[in-house]
Scaffold this active site. Sequence first.
Site, PDB file in Angstrom:
ATOM      1  N   ASP A   1      93.665  31.032  23.086  1.00 29.25           N
ATOM      2  CA  ASP A   1      94.208  32.093  22.253  1.00 29.25           C
ATOM      3  C   ASP A   1      93.087  33.064  21.896  1.00 29.25           C
ATOM      4  O   ASP A   1      91.973  32.964  22.422  1.00 29.25           O
ATOM      5  CB  ASP A   1      94.918  31.516  21.019  1.00 29.25           C
ATOM      6  CG  ASP A   1      93.977  30.915  19.983  1.00 29.25           C
ATOM      7  OD1 ASP A   1      92.741  30.898  20.211  1.00 29.25           O
ATOM      8  OD2 ASP A   1      94.473  30.454  18.936  1.00 29.25           O
TER       9      ASP A   1
ATOM     10  N   CYS B   1      91.729  26.600  21.442  1.00 31.92           N
ATOM     11  CA  CYS B   1      92.164  27.498  20.368  1.00 31.92           C
ATOM     12  C   CYS B   1      91.158  27.312  19.236  1.00 31.92           C
ATOM     13  O   CYS B   1      90.054  26.832  19.471  1.00 31.92           O
ATOM     14  CB  CYS B   1      93.609  27.230  19.945  1.00 31.92           C
ATOM     15  SG  CYS B   1      93.939  25.628  19.184  1.00 31.92           S
ATOM     16  N   GLY B   2      91.509  27.669  18.027  1.00 35.64           N
ATOM     17  CA  GLY B   2      90.570  27.532  16.923  1.00 35.64           C
ATOM     18  C   GLY B   2      90.108  26.107  16.712  1.00 35.64           C
ATOM     19  O   GLY B   2      88.921  25.837  16.554  1.00 35.64           O
ATOM     20  N   THR B   3      91.060  25.166  16.718  1.00 37.60           N
ATOM     21  CA  THR B   3      90.738  23.749  16.508  1.00 37.60           C
ATOM     22  C   THR B   3      91.000  22.880  17.739  1.00 37.60           C
ATOM     23  O   THR B   3      90.563  21.740  17.786  1.00 37.60           O
ATOM     24  CB  THR B   3      91.570  23.160  15.361  1.00 37.60           C
ATOM     25  OG1 THR B   3      92.954  23.210  15.731  1.00 37.60           O
ATOM     26  CG2 THR B   3      91.323  23.895  14.060  1.00 37.60           C
ATOM     27  N   GLY B   4      91.775  23.381  18.680  1.00 36.67           N
ATOM     28  CA  GLY B   4      92.224  22.586  19.820  1.00 36.67           C
ATOM     29  C   GLY B   4      93.539  21.885  19.544  1.00 36.67           C
ATOM     30  O   GLY B   4      94.231  21.466  20.467  1.00 36.67           O
TER      31      GLY B   4
ATOM     32  N   HIS C   1      95.425  -0.265  31.410  1.00 40.26           N
ATOM     33  CA  HIS C   1      95.531   1.107  30.917  1.00 40.26           C
ATOM     34  C   HIS C   1      96.648   1.862  31.645  1.00 40.26           C
ATOM     35  O   HIS C   1      97.325   2.691  31.053  1.00 40.26           O
ATOM     36  CB  HIS C   1      94.193   1.827  31.057  1.00 40.26           C
ATOM     37  CG  HIS C   1      93.092   1.097  30.373  1.00 40.26           C
ATOM     38  ND1 HIS C   1      93.041   0.928  29.010  1.00 40.26           N
ATOM     39  CD2 HIS C   1      92.010   0.453  30.878  1.00 40.26           C
ATOM     40  CE1 HIS C   1      91.969   0.227  28.699  1.00 40.26           C
ATOM     41  NE2 HIS C   1      91.326  -0.087  29.821  1.00 40.26           N
TER      42      HIS C   1
END
Length: 150
Positions: free
Chosen positions: A8, A65-68, A133
């Site tokens: 973004d 983005c800003g924080t992910g 896993h």
Amino acid sequence: MKIGIANDHSAVDMKNEVVDYLKSLGHEVVNYGTDSYESCNYPEYGEKLGNAVASGEVDQGIAICGTGAGISLAANKVNGIRAVVCSEPYTAKMAKEHNNANVIAFGARVIGIETAKCIIDAWLNAEFAGGRHGMRVDMIMDIEKRNHNL
């Protein structure tokens, strides 16, 4: 490897540095993000990246983005996507080894470019371990299938 990248407005500069870094490692990079600093909506870019990874248009994806957090939430809404927010390399390594994460995300307002490079290296150099896993990843994907039409 062909890697998709999405971002973004808060992550334009970091995206550009990450693209240069990935290219220096010999990867092809496809940009699904914005190149504008004007405020925009990260869900649009997370979805574009998720669709590109899920369809096989690219092999893996990186979302910033800003924080992910927000962009990874959007990417995770696409069937087949396992996006994990990473603020340090160990989580990125384990996300690939244990969860077969096909998208990693991080925050341009949280980490610096050198940490981003370390995260990318840890993720790209890790391999999915399979075994128990694999069974757990299958369980996660079964949850997605059961809830697809809700």
